[in-house]
Design a protein around this motif. Sequence first.
Motif, PDB file in Angstrom:
ATOM      1  N   ALA A   1       0.826  -1.211   0.000  1.00  0.00           N
ATOM      2  CA  ALA A   1       0.000   0.000   0.000  1.00  0.00           C
ATOM      3  C   ALA A   1       0.861   1.261   0.000  1.00  0.00           C
ATOM      4  N   ASP A   2       1.947   1.247   0.789  1.00  0.00           N
ATOM      5  CA  ASP A   2       2.837   2.410   0.848  1.00  0.00           C
ATOM      6  C   ASP A   2       3.471   2.701  -0.511  1.00  0.00           C
ATOM      7  N   ALA A   3       3.669   1.644  -1.312  1.00  0.00           N
ATOM      8  CA  ALA A   3       4.259   1.810  -2.645  1.00  0.00           C
ATOM      9  C   ALA A   3       3.219   2.200  -3.691  1.00  0.00           C
ATOM     10  N   GLY A   4       1.953   2.268  -3.277  1.00  0.00           N
ATOM     11  CA  GLY A   4       0.896   2.610  -4.216  1.00  0.00           C
ATOM     12  C   GLY A   4       0.585   1.512  -5.211  1.00  0.00           C
ATOM     13  N   GLU A   5       0.895   0.256  -4.853  1.00  0.00           N
ATOM     14  CA  GLU A   5       0.678  -0.882  -5.746  1.00  0.00           C
ATOM     15  C   GLU A   5      -0.515  -1.711  -5.272  1.00  0.00           C
ATOM     16  N   GLN A   6      -0.944  -2.649  -6.101  1.00  0.00           N
ATOM     17  CA  GLN A   6      -2.023  -3.570  -5.743  1.00  0.00           C
ATOM     18  C   GLN A   6      -1.668  -5.000  -6.136  1.00  0.00           C
ATOM     19  N   THR A   7      -0.402  -5.342  -6.057  1.00  0.00           N
ATOM     20  CA  THR A   7       0.014  -6.716  -6.359  1.00  0.00           C
ATOM     21  C   THR A   7      -0.712  -7.694  -5.442  1.00  0.00           C
ATOM     22  N   PRO A   8      -1.310  -8.754  -5.975  1.00  0.00           N
ATOM     23  CA  PRO A   8      -2.015  -9.724  -5.126  1.00  0.00           C
ATOM     24  C   PRO A   8      -1.077 -10.431  -4.150  1.00  0.00           C
ATOM     25  N   ILE A   9      -1.604 -10.754  -2.993  1.00  0.00           N
ATOM     26  CA  ILE A   9      -0.851 -11.504  -1.986  1.00  0.00           C
ATOM     27  C   ILE A   9      -1.682 -12.701  -1.534  1.00  0.00           C
ATOM     28  N   LEU A  10      -1.007 -13.698  -0.981  1.00  0.00           N
ATOM     29  CA  LEU A  10      -1.683 -14.860  -0.410  1.00  0.00           C
ATOM     30  C   LEU A  10      -0.831 -15.414   0.711  1.00  0.00           C
ATOM     31  N   GLY A  11      -1.453 -15.620   1.875  1.00  0.00           N
ATOM     32  CA  GLY A  11      -0.733 -16.110   3.024  1.00  0.00           C
ATOM     33  C   GLY A  11      -0.759 -17.625   3.141  1.00  0.00           C
ATOM     34  N   VAL A  12       0.378 -18.182   3.525  1.00  0.00           N
ATOM     35  CA  VAL A  12       0.478 -19.581   3.928  1.00  0.00           C
ATOM     36  C   VAL A  12       0.429 -19.581   5.454  1.00  0.00           C
ATOM     37  N   PRO A  13      -0.627 -20.110   6.071  1.00  0.00           N
ATOM     38  CA  PRO A  13      -0.818 -19.939   7.516  1.00  0.00           C
ATOM     39  C   PRO A  13       0.256 -20.639   8.329  1.00  0.00           C
ATOM     40  N   ALA A  14       0.963 -19.852   9.159  1.00  0.00           N
ATOM     41  CA  ALA A  14       1.987 -20.420  10.032  1.00  0.00           C
ATOM     42  C   ALA A  14       1.980 -19.773  11.403  1.00  0.00           C
ATOM     43  N   GLY A  15       1.271 -18.663  11.575  1.00  0.00           N
ATOM     44  CA  GLY A  15       1.264 -17.966  12.847  1.00  0.00           C
ATOM     45  C   GLY A  15       0.269 -18.544  13.827  1.00  0.00           C
ATOM     46  N   VAL A  16       0.310 -18.031  15.050  1.00  0.00           N
ATOM     47  CA  VAL A  16      -0.686 -18.392  16.062  1.00  0.00           C
ATOM     48  C   VAL A  16      -1.991 -17.669  15.764  1.00  0.00           C
ATOM     49  N   LYS A  17      -1.892 -16.385  15.462  1.00  0.00           N
ATOM     50  CA  LYS A  17      -3.053 -15.574  15.118  1.00  0.00           C
ATOM     51  C   LYS A  17      -3.180 -15.551  13.597  1.00  0.00           C
ATOM     52  N   VAL A  18      -4.264 -16.052  13.091  1.00  0.00           N
ATOM     53  CA  VAL A  18      -4.504 -16.045  11.642  1.00  0.00           C
ATOM     54  C   VAL A  18      -5.946 -15.589  11.453  1.00  0.00           C
ATOM     55  N   TYR A  19      -6.205 -14.313  11.757  1.00  0.00           N
ATOM     56  CA  TYR A  19      -7.549 -13.768  11.713  1.00  0.00           C
ATOM     57  C   TYR A  19      -7.893 -13.161  10.358  1.00  0.00           C
ATOM     58  N   SER A  20      -6.881 -12.799   9.582  1.00  0.00           N
ATOM     59  CA  SER A  20      -7.105 -12.036   8.354  1.00  0.00           C
ATOM     60  C   SER A  20      -7.648 -12.904   7.233  1.00  0.00           C
ATOM     61  N   ALA A  21      -8.298 -12.246   6.266  1.00  0.00           N
ATOM     62  CA  ALA A  21      -8.927 -12.951   5.150  1.00  0.00           C
ATOM     63  C   ALA A  21      -8.005 -13.065   3.948  1.00  0.00           C
ATOM     64  N   VAL A  22      -6.701 -13.090   4.193  1.00  0.00           N
ATOM     65  CA  VAL A  22      -5.736 -13.141   3.084  1.00  0.00           C
ATOM     66  C   VAL A  22      -4.964 -14.457   3.052  1.00  0.00           C
ATOM     67  N   PHE A  23      -5.397 -15.439   3.861  1.00  0.00           N
ATOM     68  CA  PHE A  23      -4.688 -16.709   3.965  1.00  0.00           C
ATOM     69  C   PHE A  23      -5.426 -17.827   3.242  1.00  0.00           C
TER      70      PHE A  23
END
Length: 355
Positions: A126-148
């Motif tokens: 976002a800081d770079a002004g881009e919209q490149t798609p991302i996808l998370g591979v879940p590895a954390g304890v907290k995985v609340y976001s809708a990007v995984f």
Amino acid sequence: MCRLGLVVNPIAGMGGRVGLKGTDGKVEEARARGAEMRAPDRAREMLTELADTGADVSLYTWGGLMGAQVAADAGFDPDVLGHPDGEATGPEDTRRAVRAFLAENLDLILFVGGDGTAADVAETIADAGEQTPILGVPAGVKVYSAVFAVTPEAAAHVAVSFDSTERAEVNDIDEDEYREGEVHTELRALATVPVAPQRQGSKQLSSGTVEGLAEGFVEDVEEGRTYVLGPGGTLGTIKEKLGIDGTALGVDVYRNGEVLVADGAADEISDALGDRNTVVVSPIGGQGFIFGRGNQQISPEIIRNSEVEIVASRRKLDDIGALRVDTGDADLDESLRGWQRVRVGRYETRLMEVV
């Protein structure tokens, strides 16, 4: 050809098995408790599946444990765009990797970690002004976001097959508050993500009473049976009905009217198991996970040595549609899949499929 970036937060999820509910500011304590790195293994699972898809992939990554090492282990010959500043990695290393990926105009950035890593990746884009798609591979304890993705294997398939994108929330919480039993989610960013059914939803806190459900559970409690009581509001009500001061966001062990372990780590829970054991969990609202999100203390070994009871309100089940598991043990996940009975009231149950 599919051009993918991969960045791994190697310390993500280290605090889960040892009961720390996160690793932010707790890396040394996690290591002192015997924690092992989880994220590199999750990255390797994803990359192995990615190779098995047979897709034409060009992989870009960051040095050492932040991607290059696991990529080589999985048979890839990636373009390594840089290296972490030192042996200990941090958020700025992730951000540097993402900035390098953006300069390459990649099709998708894969990251391995939890919500904190997701925020680092999304905010940098976002800081770079881009919209490149991302996808998370879940590895954390907290995985609340809708990007995984729902699992590392699912991430591999989404990465090489998606044909449209949408915007999704990146949420994070204060881990110190989380350890004290308080959950206050903060919207950190909106990210562009692949449209895919194998992507999880954003965590929602369920409302409504579970009094009858909890009362019915307590009526069925057996003398001599050990109960491993997971985290969450529904289990909090059950703990209250049992007359114990339970841990709201931790795992407690109960038998014969006593708390044997409060807010336990995996080894403490294992040591407290008896001849007859039941793990009691409630799915995460909006996602449906019963294992692998916020309750990694309930290790595969504990699950294998226990019966599993699932409890949830009708409203929560209506919202999630299906149950999911992501224990890190593929064989165990497969054994848990299928139709499972969920307690929804004092006497009522509902069949739900674990997919």
